[in-house]
Design an enzyme around this catalytic site. Structure first.
Site, PDB file in Angstrom:
ATOM      1  N   ALA A 168      46.167  61.245  46.392  1.00 51.25           N
ATOM      2  CA  ALA A 168      46.710  62.713  46.860  1.00 51.25           C
ATOM      3  C   ALA A 168      48.218  62.279  47.617  1.00 51.25           C
ATOM      4  O   ALA A 168      48.512  61.292  48.044  1.00 51.25           O
ATOM      5  CB  ALA A 168      45.874  62.993  48.300  1.00 51.25           C
ATOM      6  N   CYS A 217      56.001  52.679  47.641  1.00 56.35           N
ATOM      7  CA  CYS A 217      57.465  53.473  47.772  1.00 56.35           C
ATOM      8  C   CYS A 217      58.128  52.803  49.099  1.00 56.35           C
ATOM      9  O   CYS A 217      58.604  53.334  49.911  1.00 56.35           O
ATOM     10  CB  CYS A 217      57.387  55.019  48.138  1.00 56.35           C
ATOM     11  SG  CYS A 217      56.521  55.363  49.533  1.00 56.35           S
TER      12      CYS A 217
HETATM   13  N1  SAM Z   1      49.779  58.825  44.477  1.00 56.64           N
HETATM   14  C1  SAM Z   1      50.350  59.968  45.390  1.00 56.64           C
HETATM   15  C2  SAM Z   1      51.146  60.793  44.854  1.00 56.64           C
HETATM   16  O1  SAM Z   1      51.717  60.296  43.766  1.00 56.64           O
HETATM   17  O2  SAM Z   1      51.284  62.066  45.244  1.00 56.64           O
HETATM   18  C3  SAM Z   1      50.695  59.346  46.945  1.00 56.64           C
HETATM   19  C4  SAM Z   1      49.679  58.392  47.402  1.00 56.64           C
HETATM   20  S1  SAM Z   1      50.195  57.839  48.933  1.00 56.64           S
HETATM   21  C5  SAM Z   1      51.395  56.707  48.803  1.00 56.64           C
HETATM   22  C6  SAM Z   1      48.802  56.712  49.507  1.00 56.64           C
HETATM   23  C7  SAM Z   1      47.497  57.575  49.413  1.00 56.64           C
HETATM   24  O3  SAM Z   1      46.438  56.479  49.883  1.00 56.64           O
HETATM   25  C8  SAM Z   1      47.458  58.430  50.855  1.00 56.64           C
HETATM   26  O4  SAM Z   1      47.247  59.844  50.219  1.00 56.64           O
HETATM   27  C9  SAM Z   1      46.344  57.891  51.559  1.00 56.64           C
HETATM   28  O5  SAM Z   1      45.541  58.885  51.989  1.00 56.64           O
HETATM   29  C10 SAM Z   1      45.458  57.129  50.699  1.00 56.64           C
HETATM   30  N2  SAM Z   1      44.741  56.033  51.075  1.00 56.64           N
HETATM   31  C11 SAM Z   1      44.935  55.213  52.286  1.00 56.64           C
HETATM   32  N3  SAM Z   1      43.896  54.507  52.700  1.00 56.64           N
HETATM   33  C12 SAM Z   1      43.378  54.215  51.278  1.00 56.64           C
HETATM   34  C13 SAM Z   1      42.189  53.562  50.781  1.00 56.64           C
HETATM   35  N4  SAM Z   1      41.509  52.702  51.566  1.00 56.64           N
HETATM   36  N5  SAM Z   1      41.758  53.808  49.764  1.00 56.64           N
HETATM   37  C14 SAM Z   1      42.315  54.915  48.890  1.00 56.64           C
HETATM   38  N6  SAM Z   1      43.349  55.507  49.374  1.00 56.64           N
HETATM   39  C15 SAM Z   1      43.664  55.518  50.573  1.00 56.64           C
END
Ligand code: SAM
Length: 464
Positions: free
Chosen positions: A115, A235
């Site tokens: 997300a 990032c």
């Molecule tokens: N890939 C996305 C994009 O390009 O739009 C951005 C991702 S963002 C950098 C990282 C995501 O990791 C967040 O949406 C967060 O909710 C999720 N996140 C946090 N802890 C996590 C976990 N244990 N497992 C999977 N996702 C996780």
């Protein structure tokens, strides 16, 4: 920049980079962020988009469907082409992970931290909407945004899950050709555009994120097929994440090796010498994108390959076909409204009162929380079928029987997004609203008046 860069961050970077480079880097972080957009090649060829787009665009060297917007005053997010899903607004460096993971049509691909969907939409387009794409996240609010972005994108082979990575690894094992871990990170690459990122950063956050990434990658490794690929990206610039996390991963996963990535002007390599003690030389195969060297906010990425071995065919997921009444109501809608059935050849599935066209491939789904089952078609009400917004976004001018097509500057589009109707005599029923032939949403024509039927979130997204 009203919120200054954190002092501890400035000192850390000055200790790592040669003085001139540190200066250029910090100067870039105090400058203006880039705005990029990526064309939705599921809907429109890049050349055709360039003919339609009203802004000057410069190509992103590592992503042929990606562009930098030259005009800082441009507001592409409020343009009807955005609502029609012709492009995704994305930082140019964030276009590198999906481009370099290079998923192929027909493969099974997992986006483990997906997300709001920047990389998911990119992966779906690169896969030409064939095969299976699982987009997972843990945060419900962010999953809603992911769903809205997928609605616009018209990707039909995407399953959205809400699960901890370990849960998916236990349920599925090594079934994916490619897995993307775009990890939650300390977000130093967001400093230029998000004051909150500058406020919340601390060395502690870096340490916490490194630990979290190690855990996510461990689970991700179990989901990659023998011979398959795992792409890790962040990032942030912090070496405790990035090279530090990778060094640990390689130590604990001898069946994975780093794969050299294509080079582009401005790409930097990973820096094993920044670790104490120094990390393995293979870390040089990772890529660092710096905001003072390339257009964009900054990213780190590394591609790993699992050693080849015996691949066990995953057992297919089995779901009950939607009840006959739901299928009948949908068919009646198709006959009264469309000229082709976008769900033709797909298995229909009813969850609650929401009807989906399932992806052609499906893993077992028992016990996993699923937030989207392929293409949402509509809701089955007592004696009628109400189409989903997502369905309209898969359609073109010729796909519906009653269509109102507008150029982007037509004032009626503004009314449409504001949920306000206008007089328009003609046959009653569902009307597909399009911009230059691309589906934008549904309206009902009732007693000579058009009544928009768009979801509330679109008012916000379209800037009305
Ligand atoms: N890939 C996305 C994009 O390009 O739009 C951005 C991702 S963002 C950098 C990282 C995501 O990791 C967040 O949406 C967060 O909710 C999720 N996140 C946090 N802890 C996590 C976990 N244990 N497992 C999977 N996702 C996780």
């Amino acid at each position: 920049m009203t919120v200054p860069l954190p002092q501890a961050f400035v000192h850390r970077m000055q200790a790592l980079l040669p003085p001139e480079e540190a200066q250029a880097f910090l100067r870039a972080l105090r400058g203006r962020p880039y705005v990029g957009l990526r064309v939705n090649t599921l809907k429109i060829a890049v050349e055709d988009f360039l003919r339609l787009a009203p802004w000057p665009l410069t190509p992103v060297p590592w992503c042929p469907e990606g562009f930098v917007l030259e005009d800082p005053a441009a507001r592409p997010g409020t343009h009807p082409y955005h609502a029609a899903g012709l492009f995704y607004i994305q930082d140019p460096t964030a276009m590198a992970p999906a481009a370099l993971l290079d998923p192929q049509p027909g493969e099974w691909v997992l986006d483990l931290a997906a997300a709001p969907g920047g990389k998911t939409t990119h992966l779906a387009a690169r896969m030409q909407d064939r095969g299976l794409l699982v987009a997972n996240d843990v945060q419900p609010r962010r999953l809603r945004e992911l769903n809205h972005n997928l609605d616009r994108w018209a990707a039909t082979q995407v399953l959205v899950t809400q699960a901890l990575p370990g849960r998916l690894a236990r349920a599925w094992g090594a079934i994916f050709h490619r897995v993307l871990v775009d990890a939650p990170c300390s977000g130093e690459g967001m400093f230029r555009k998000d004051p909150q990122a500058r406020r919340t950063w601390s060395p502690n956050l870096v340490a916490r994120c490194a630990r979290m990434q190690t855990g996510i990658l461990k689970a991700a490794a179990r989901l990659v097929r023998p011979g398959g690929f795992l792409l890790y990206s962040t990032c942030t610039f912090a070496v405790e994440e990035n090279e530090g996390v990778l060094a640990r991963f390689l130590e604990e996963h001898p069946d994975f090796t780093l794969v050299p990535l294509p080079e582009h002007p401005g790409f930097d390599h990973g820096h094993p010498e920044w670790l104490r003690p120094s990390g393995p030389e293979a870390l040089r195969h990772a890529v660092r994108l710096w905001p003072h060297r390339v257009p964009g906010e900054g990213h780190f990425l590394a591609l790993l390959r699992r050693e080849p071995g015996v691949v066990e065919a995953p057992s297919p997921g089995r779901l009950p076909e939607a009840p006959a009444r739901a299928r009948r109501l949908y068919q009646a809608f198709v006959e009264a409204t469309l000229t082709r059935d976008p769900a033709a050849g797909r298995r229909l599935y009813l969850q609650g009162n929401r009807l989906y066209a399932l992806p052609q491939d499906l893993p077992p789904t028992t016990g996993i929380s699923i937030a989207r089952w392929g293409l949402p078609l509509g809701q089955v009400k007592k004696d009628r079928f109400e189409p989903e917004h997502a369905l309209a976004l898969t359609l073109r001018r010729g796909d519906a029987q009653r269509v109102l097509d507008f150029p982007p500057e037509d004032p009626r589009l503004r009314r449409f997004f504001a949920g306000e109707g206008w007089p328009d005599p003609g046959p009653e029923g569902w009307v597909l609203i399009t911009v230059q032939g691309y589906g934008l949403g549904w309206a009902r024509r009732v007693q000579g008046r058009i009544k928009p039927r768009i979801p509330a979130w679109l008012h916000r997204w379209s800037g009305t």
